[in-house]
Scaffold this motif. Sequence first.
Motif, short mmCIF file in Angstrom:
data_model
loop_
_atom_site.label_atom_id
_atom_site.label_comp_id
_atom_site.label_asym_id
_atom_site.label_seq_id
_atom_site.Cartn_x
_atom_site.Cartn_y
_atom_site.Cartn_z
N GLY A 65 17.31 -2.10 -8.14
CA GLY A 65 17.11 -1.00 -7.97
C GLY A 65 17.18 -0.50 -6.12
O GLY A 65 17.25 0.48 -5.83
N CYS A 66 18.48 -1.40 -5.32
CA CYS A 66 17.93 -1.50 -3.71
C CYS A 66 19.29 -0.52 -3.66
O CYS A 66 19.71 -0.18 -2.10
CB CYS A 66 17.57 -2.78 -3.24
SG CYS A 66 18.74 -4.01 -3.85
N VAL A 67 20.11 -0.50 -4.41
CA VAL A 67 21.17 0.42 -3.93
C VAL A 67 21.51 1.68 -3.58
O VAL A 67 22.16 1.95 -2.07
CB VAL A 67 22.19 1.21 -5.61
CG1 VAL A 67 23.01 -0.56 -5.76
CG2 VAL A 67 21.79 2.26 -6.49
N PRO A 89 10.03 5.58 -2.43
CA PRO A 89 11.01 6.46 -1.85
C PRO A 89 11.99 5.74 -0.71
O PRO A 89 11.24 4.72 -0.15
CB PRO A 89 9.85 7.31 -1.28
CG PRO A 89 8.27 7.07 -2.18
CD PRO A 89 8.19 5.87 -2.00
N THR A 90 13.11 5.52 -1.24
CA THR A 90 13.74 4.83 -0.85
C THR A 90 13.63 5.78 1.13
O THR A 90 13.98 4.37 2.25
CB THR A 90 15.46 5.87 -0.73
OG1 THR A 90 15.28 5.85 -1.65
CG2 THR A 90 16.78 5.13 0.17
N SER A 91 13.53 6.78 1.37
CA SER A 91 12.53 7.12 2.87
C SER A 91 11.89 6.19 3.42
O SER A 91 11.86 5.78 4.44
CB SER A 91 12.63 8.81 2.97
OG SER A 91 11.75 8.80 1.75
N VAL A 133 13.57 2.38 -4.65
CA VAL A 133 13.59 1.18 -4.24
C VAL A 133 12.72 0.17 -5.54
O VAL A 133 11.05 1.11 -5.20
CB VAL A 133 13.15 0.38 -3.02
CG1 VAL A 133 13.78 -0.45 -3.22
CG2 VAL A 133 14.48 1.15 -2.62
N PHE A 134 12.61 -0.77 -6.16
CA PHE A 134 11.93 -1.45 -6.32
C PHE A 134 11.65 -2.74 -6.32
O PHE A 134 12.45 -3.60 -6.25
CB PHE A 134 11.79 -0.69 -8.74
CG PHE A 134 12.53 0.46 -8.51
CD1 PHE A 134 11.38 1.07 -9.11
CD2 PHE A 134 13.74 0.94 -8.77
CE1 PHE A 134 11.24 2.10 -9.30
CE2 PHE A 134 14.07 2.22 -8.97
CZ PHE A 134 13.15 2.78 -9.59
N ASP A 188 0.42 -1.11 -0.15
CA ASP A 188 -0.39 0.33 0.04
C ASP A 188 0.92 0.90 -0.05
O ASP A 188 0.44 2.47 -0.34
CB ASP A 188 -0.94 -0.20 0.75
CG ASP A 188 -2.12 -0.97 1.40
OD1 ASP A 188 -2.90 -1.20 0.08
OD2 ASP A 188 -3.04 -1.24 2.18
N ALA A 189 2.16 0.64 0.43
CA ALA A 189 2.96 2.39 0.13
C ALA A 189 4.29 2.58 -1.19
O ALA A 189 4.52 3.89 -1.65
CB ALA A 189 4.20 1.79 1.79
N ALA A 190 3.73 1.93 -1.55
CA ALA A 190 4.32 1.48 -3.00
C ALA A 190 3.32 2.56 -3.94
O ALA A 190 1.99 2.50 -4.32
CB ALA A 190 4.43 0.26 -2.99
N ARG A 191 3.76 2.80 -4.94
CA ARG A 191 3.38 3.32 -6.04
C ARG A 191 3.48 2.60 -7.51
O ARG A 191 4.78 2.07 -7.52
CB ARG A 191 4.79 4.94 -7.15
CG ARG A 191 3.62 5.78 -8.39
CD ARG A 191 4.55 6.33 -8.59
NE ARG A 191 4.56 6.73 -10.00
CZ ARG A 191 5.92 7.56 -10.63
NH1 ARG A 191 6.82 7.86 -9.97
NH2 ARG A 191 5.04 7.67 -11.99
N ALA A 192 2.62 2.31 -7.52
CA ALA A 192 2.81 0.80 -9.32
C ALA A 192 2.63 1.68 -10.90
O ALA A 192 2.74 2.90 -10.69
CB ALA A 192 0.98 0.44 -9.17
#
Length: 230
Positions: A78-80, A104-106, A46-47, A23-27
């Motif tokens: 993309g987790c760098v 978002p990373t944060s 991050v993806f 739910d916190a992600a953007r599709a």
Amino acid sequence: MAREHEARILDELPPDIAREVRDAARARALRADGVLFRQGDPAHSVFVLVEGRMRVVQDAADGRETVVHFIAPGELFGCVPILGADTFPGTATAAEASRVLEWPTSEFERLMARHPTLAKRVLAAVGVRLRELQARLREATSERVEQRVARAVLRLGRQLGRRTDEGIRIELALSRAELANMTGTTVYSASRILSAWQRRGIVSSDRQHLLIRRPHDLVAIAEDLAPHLR
């Protein structure tokens, strides 16, 4: 041939945590050949791949392009930025129409702090990737070309393959050039090896898929237990 299960980052989270994370992600949706991020872009997200296939490539100083990794559904990539990097080290492109989740990373770091189970899954996924990169480096410095190609095809089978009555089917438009730069060889050598394997009935391929018909024979080649390619 099962995929590395640690890489499927959300699969084994408790349902309530998995729901909160999703739910916190953007599709996002990508067309085939669509670029998600480019090498050198600021790394702010991050993806996880939901559907489709992605490839990550790196451009060398001499202009050559190397396929670093193919991304399967369920895989973190993309987790760098959560490892401290400021920019992406490669370019992520959709190998076919794909859907991804983006955090978002944060926000992703907040979720990991809130849910140690998620943090453990992330560490496991990063560990899988590091082991793969270490294996590829060892192969490049110590193995014959045919062994490296066999290991690359077997790796794709683990990551992207689907068992069928005919064998392990990899639904991927994989060019000879991509296979060559994955294994540090020439297009001619990669094509010659695949053609010989097809004549022997070990694999078959067309522009849209690669079928491993006799995986045990491919393992024997990878482990240098089979006669060398003539």
